[in-house]
Write a protein that holds these residues in place. Sequence first.
Motif, mmCIF file in Angstrom:
data_model
loop_
_atom_site.group_PDB
_atom_site.id
_atom_site.type_symbol
_atom_site.label_atom_id
_atom_site.label_comp_id
_atom_site.label_asym_id
_atom_site.label_seq_id
_atom_site.Cartn_x
_atom_site.Cartn_y
_atom_site.Cartn_z
ATOM 1 N N LEU A 79 0.875 -0.914 0.014
ATOM 2 C CA LEU A 79 -0.126 0.290 0.033
ATOM 3 C C LEU A 79 0.076 0.968 -0.003
ATOM 4 C CD1 LEU A 79 -2.493 -1.252 2.214
ATOM 5 C CD2 LEU A 79 -2.787 -1.126 0.425
ATOM 6 N N PHE A 80 0.078 2.242 -0.526
ATOM 7 C CA PHE A 80 0.875 3.972 -0.814
ATOM 8 C C PHE A 80 0.056 4.842 -0.184
ATOM 9 C CE2 PHE A 80 1.232 7.826 -2.065
ATOM 10 C CZ PHE A 80 2.614 8.321 -2.211
ATOM 11 N N ILE A 81 0.945 5.379 1.062
ATOM 12 C CA ILE A 81 -0.124 6.055 1.844
ATOM 13 C C ILE A 81 0.103 7.267 0.790
ATOM 14 C CG2 ILE A 81 -0.436 6.807 4.440
ATOM 15 C CD1 ILE A 81 -1.016 3.460 4.185
ATOM 16 N N GLY A 82 -0.758 8.704 1.140
ATOM 17 C CA GLY A 82 -0.496 9.829 0.611
ATOM 18 C C GLY A 82 -0.431 10.856 1.144
ATOM 19 N N GLY A 83 -1.291 10.591 2.622
ATOM 20 C CA GLY A 83 -1.922 10.953 3.560
ATOM 21 C C GLY A 83 -1.477 10.161 4.690
ATOM 22 N N SER A 84 -0.828 10.766 5.162
ATOM 23 C CA SER A 84 -0.163 9.986 7.224
ATOM 24 C C SER A 84 -1.249 10.128 7.835
ATOM 25 C CB SER A 84 0.538 10.839 7.859
ATOM 26 O OG SER A 84 0.436 12.153 8.752
ATOM 27 N N GLY A 85 -1.585 8.556 8.234
ATOM 28 C CA GLY A 85 -2.786 8.294 9.284
ATOM 29 C C GLY A 85 -2.671 7.009 9.723
ATOM 30 N N ASN A 86 -4.010 6.668 10.814
ATOM 31 C CA ASN A 86 -3.749 5.109 10.821
ATOM 32 C C ASN A 86 -4.555 4.297 9.772
ATOM 33 O OD1 ASN A 86 -2.727 5.305 13.231
ATOM 34 N ND2 ASN A 86 -4.730 5.492 14.304
ATOM 35 N N LEU A 87 -3.948 3.112 9.627
ATOM 36 C CA LEU A 87 -5.211 2.087 9.092
ATOM 37 C C LEU A 87 -5.115 0.893 9.393
ATOM 38 C CD1 LEU A 87 -2.047 2.788 6.810
ATOM 39 C CD2 LEU A 87 -3.759 2.026 4.830
ATOM 40 N N LYS A 88 -6.189 0.193 8.999
ATOM 41 C CA LYS A 88 -7.233 -0.472 9.658
ATOM 42 C C LYS A 88 -7.532 -1.570 8.810
ATOM 43 C CE LYS A 88 -11.000 -2.858 12.238
ATOM 44 N NZ LYS A 88 -12.355 -2.309 12.776
ATOM 45 N N THR A 141 -0.358 1.733 12.680
ATOM 46 C CA THR A 141 -0.504 3.122 13.419
ATOM 47 C C THR A 141 0.292 4.189 12.863
ATOM 48 O OG1 THR A 141 -1.576 2.209 15.488
ATOM 49 C CG2 THR A 141 -1.155 4.165 15.565
ATOM 50 N N GLY A 142 0.459 5.123 12.720
ATOM 51 C CA GLY A 142 0.849 6.139 12.341
ATOM 52 C C GLY A 142 1.854 5.838 10.805
ATOM 53 N N ALA A 143 1.346 5.127 9.667
ATOM 54 C CA ALA A 143 1.753 5.265 8.898
ATOM 55 C C ALA A 143 2.099 6.760 8.492
ATOM 56 C CB ALA A 143 0.630 4.828 7.958
ATOM 57 N N ALA A 144 3.233 7.132 7.512
ATOM 58 C CA ALA A 144 4.165 8.209 7.516
ATOM 59 C C ALA A 144 3.328 8.841 5.816
ATOM 60 C CB ALA A 144 5.153 8.304 7.379
ATOM 61 N N THR A 178 -5.088 8.743 4.082
ATOM 62 C CA THR A 178 -5.892 8.474 3.555
ATOM 63 C C THR A 178 -4.435 8.651 2.220
ATOM 64 O OG1 THR A 178 -4.684 11.503 2.722
ATOM 65 C CG2 THR A 178 -6.726 10.780 4.492
ATOM 66 N N ASN A 179 -5.710 9.074 0.595
ATOM 67 C CA ASN A 179 -4.973 8.990 -0.735
ATOM 68 C C ASN A 179 -3.964 7.340 -0.273
ATOM 69 O OD1 ASN A 179 -5.898 11.233 -1.449
ATOM 70 N ND2 ASN A 179 -4.168 12.325 -0.493
#
Length: 80
Positions: free
Chosen positions: A30-39, A51-54, A74-75
């Motif tokens: 997964l590419f993370i465009g906007g930082s945050g958590n992913l369930k 938690t805390g994906a950059a 996000t993104n």
Amino acid sequence: MANIGKTEPAHDMASVTPSDTAYIDPTRGLFIGGSGNLKVMSAAGSIVTLTGAASGSILPVSVKRVYATGTTATNIVALY
């Protein structure tokens, strides 16, 4: 299509719309465009919160669901 080895780069990608009910094809990452958590639900069926994906990071995980509830990143783009 040729069988792509796990060490090969992704051969396709798609935007991910987080959903508490919809499955996606198992990912290579997964590419993370906007930082945050992913369930997420792993391809094997485990449900965890990362938690805390950059922002700008690529997570080398095989998942079959990205939940809406509990996901603040996000993104998100699925890599196949």
